[in-house]
Write a protein that holds these residues in place. Structure first.
Motif, mmCIF file in Angstrom:
data_model
loop_
_atom_site.group_PDB
_atom_site.id
_atom_site.type_symbol
_atom_site.label_atom_id
_atom_site.label_comp_id
_atom_site.label_asym_id
_atom_site.label_seq_id
_atom_site.Cartn_x
_atom_site.Cartn_y
_atom_site.Cartn_z
ATOM 1 N N ASP A 158 0.862 -1.177 0.000
ATOM 2 C CA ASP A 158 0.000 0.000 0.000
ATOM 3 C C ASP A 158 0.895 1.222 0.000
ATOM 4 O O ASP A 158 1.910 1.240 -0.692
ATOM 5 C CB ASP A 158 -0.930 -0.037 1.229
ATOM 6 C CG ASP A 158 -2.243 0.687 1.000
ATOM 7 O OD1 ASP A 158 -2.208 1.923 0.862
ATOM 8 O OD2 ASP A 158 -3.296 0.032 0.969
ATOM 9 N N SER A 159 0.548 2.215 0.805
ATOM 10 C CA SER A 159 1.365 3.423 0.891
ATOM 11 C C SER A 159 2.364 3.328 2.035
ATOM 12 O O SER A 159 2.909 4.329 2.473
ATOM 13 C CB SER A 159 0.464 4.651 1.088
ATOM 14 O OG SER A 159 -0.276 4.541 2.293
ATOM 15 N N ASN A 218 10.367 -0.001 -0.643
ATOM 16 C CA ASN A 218 9.792 1.297 -0.999
ATOM 17 C C ASN A 218 9.848 1.441 -2.505
ATOM 18 O O ASN A 218 10.905 1.660 -3.079
ATOM 19 C CB ASN A 218 10.551 2.438 -0.328
ATOM 20 C CG ASN A 218 9.874 3.779 -0.558
ATOM 21 O OD1 ASN A 218 9.097 3.951 -1.483
ATOM 22 N ND2 ASN A 218 10.163 4.741 0.290
ATOM 23 N N SER A 258 7.737 3.580 -4.074
ATOM 24 C CA SER A 258 6.897 4.752 -4.313
ATOM 25 C C SER A 258 7.551 5.768 -5.228
ATOM 26 O O SER A 258 6.888 6.629 -5.786
ATOM 27 C CB SER A 258 6.540 5.426 -2.986
ATOM 28 O OG SER A 258 7.688 6.012 -2.402
ATOM 29 N N ASP A 280 4.948 5.149 5.804
ATOM 30 C CA ASP A 280 3.744 5.611 5.111
ATOM 31 C C ASP A 280 3.879 7.088 4.724
ATOM 32 O O ASP A 280 4.200 7.932 5.553
ATOM 33 C CB ASP A 280 2.529 5.426 6.027
ATOM 34 C CG ASP A 280 1.208 5.497 5.278
ATOM 35 O OD1 ASP A 280 1.206 5.945 4.122
ATOM 36 O OD2 ASP A 280 0.189 5.099 5.852
ATOM 37 N N ASP A 281 3.621 7.399 3.456
ATOM 38 C CA ASP A 281 3.695 8.789 3.016
ATOM 39 C C ASP A 281 2.345 9.314 2.557
ATOM 40 O O ASP A 281 2.262 10.356 1.926
ATOM 41 C CB ASP A 281 4.728 8.948 1.895
ATOM 42 C CG ASP A 281 4.468 8.031 0.697
ATOM 43 O OD1 ASP A 281 3.390 7.392 0.665
ATOM 44 O OD2 ASP A 281 5.336 7.943 -0.180
ATOM 45 N N TYR A 282 1.282 8.559 2.899
ATOM 46 C CA TYR A 282 -0.051 8.980 2.465
ATOM 47 C C TYR A 282 -1.111 8.751 3.542
ATOM 48 O O TYR A 282 -2.007 9.565 3.724
ATOM 49 C CB TYR A 282 -0.423 8.221 1.188
ATOM 50 C CG TYR A 282 -1.769 8.557 0.622
ATOM 51 C CD1 TYR A 282 -2.025 9.806 0.075
ATOM 52 C CD2 TYR A 282 -2.800 7.618 0.647
ATOM 53 C CE1 TYR A 282 -3.270 10.114 -0.451
ATOM 54 C CE2 TYR A 282 -4.054 7.915 0.120
ATOM 55 C CZ TYR A 282 -4.278 9.164 -0.426
ATOM 56 O OH TYR A 282 -5.504 9.464 -0.929
ATOM 57 N N HIS A 312 -3.079 5.824 3.850
ATOM 58 C CA HIS A 312 -3.982 4.724 3.532
ATOM 59 C C HIS A 312 -3.441 3.382 4.008
ATOM 60 O O HIS A 312 -4.185 2.538 4.531
ATOM 61 C CB HIS A 312 -4.237 4.685 2.027
ATOM 62 C CG HIS A 312 -5.296 3.707 1.614
ATOM 63 N ND1 HIS A 312 -5.011 2.406 1.267
ATOM 64 C CD2 HIS A 312 -6.640 3.844 1.497
ATOM 65 C CE1 HIS A 312 -6.130 1.777 0.953
ATOM 66 N NE2 HIS A 312 -7.134 2.624 1.080
ATOM 67 N N GLY A 313 -2.149 3.159 3.831
ATOM 68 C CA GLY A 313 -1.555 1.895 4.241
ATOM 69 C C GLY A 313 -1.660 1.656 5.733
ATOM 70 O O GLY A 313 -1.924 0.531 6.190
ATOM 71 N N ASN A 368 5.807 0.089 0.694
ATOM 72 C CA ASN A 368 5.319 1.384 0.229
ATOM 73 C C ASN A 368 5.303 1.363 -1.295
ATOM 74 O O ASN A 368 6.332 1.256 -1.940
ATOM 75 C CB ASN A 368 6.240 2.495 0.735
ATOM 76 C CG ASN A 368 5.699 3.875 0.415
ATOM 77 O OD1 ASN A 368 5.041 4.083 -0.592
ATOM 78 N ND2 ASN A 368 6.007 4.841 1.258
ATOM 79 N N ASN A 376 3.506 3.295 -4.700
ATOM 80 C CA ASN A 376 2.714 4.404 -5.230
ATOM 81 C C ASN A 376 1.941 3.918 -6.447
ATOM 82 O O ASN A 376 2.436 3.924 -7.570
ATOM 83 C CB ASN A 376 3.629 5.571 -5.610
ATOM 84 C CG ASN A 376 2.838 6.778 -6.064
ATOM 85 O OD1 ASN A 376 1.616 6.703 -6.203
ATOM 86 N ND2 ASN A 376 3.514 7.882 -6.280
#
Length: 199
Positions: A2-3, A22, A24, A34-36, A38-39, A69, A71
């Motif tokens: 996910d993110s 990673n 992303s 996590d950079d968003y 949602h994950g 992670n 994207n």
């Protein structure tokens, strides 16, 4: 996949198994941070630490979480297949994908008005099936869980009317079919892959 996951989250930090996947294209390539958001949300539903007087409990009370992670808005299907392979190789026995084919890939895409063609769906399914078959041939035991799509606006009904997308239109693992040959895979191999996909 996910993110990523917030590695310092109080309900998840004791669940995380070290993972540095990673894909992303941004942030630190050596961490699945996590950079968003949602994950972390999805990981919490799956395995937030129970009975600690904080927040909620995850569905699974005894689980290790391998975070990747990814994207989905910019990377390709091969990245998803590689991420699944990486996680399974690292020890994951269940891989969750809360994603599908990206509507942003076409500015005119709407699954109710202009769905992906069966050829498009079969193309994504082929990559996923062959990737899973490679892992199974290596003796890996695992399942892949993919969401069925629940965040698409049906423009026929208005600008803010969301509807679920039929699972087969989600593409990727959701679109693997038992009556289709993927590359040199046998019918038995296709069925084995299909039986390990949860939608």
């Amino acid at each position: 996949i996910d993110s990523g996951v917030a590695t310092d989250h109080e309900l998840l930090k004791d669940r995380l198994v070290e993972s540095n996947v990673n894909m992303s294209g941004s942030g630190n390539p050596n961490t699945a941070e996590d950079d968003y958001g949602h994950g972390t949300h999805v990981a919490g539903i799956i395995g937030a630490t129970p009975n600690n007087g904080i927040g909620l409990s995850g569905i699974l009370w005894d689980v290790d979480i391998y975070a990747a992670n990814f994207n989905a808005s910019s990377n390709t299907i091969s990245y998803i297949v590689d991420a699944v392979s990486s996680q399974v190789t690292n020890g994951a026995t269940a891989v969750n994908l809360s994603l599908g084919l990206n509507p942003a890939a076409s500015s005119t895409f709407n699954p109710y008005e202009k769905p992906y063609t069966q050829s498009d769906l079969d193309g994504t399914a082929k990559q996923c099936a062959i990737g899973m078959n490679t892992l199974l041939n290596a003796g890996k035991e695992f399942v892949v869980v993919q969401s069925a799509g629940n965040g698409v606006i049906d423009t026929r009904l208005g600008t803010n009317v969301y509807r679920s997308v039929d699972a087969t239109l989600n593409g990727l693992y959701c679109s693997v079919r038992t009556n289709t040959r993927y590359g040199s895979m046998t019918t038995a191999q296709v069925k084995e892959v299909y039986n390990r996909i949860i939608v």
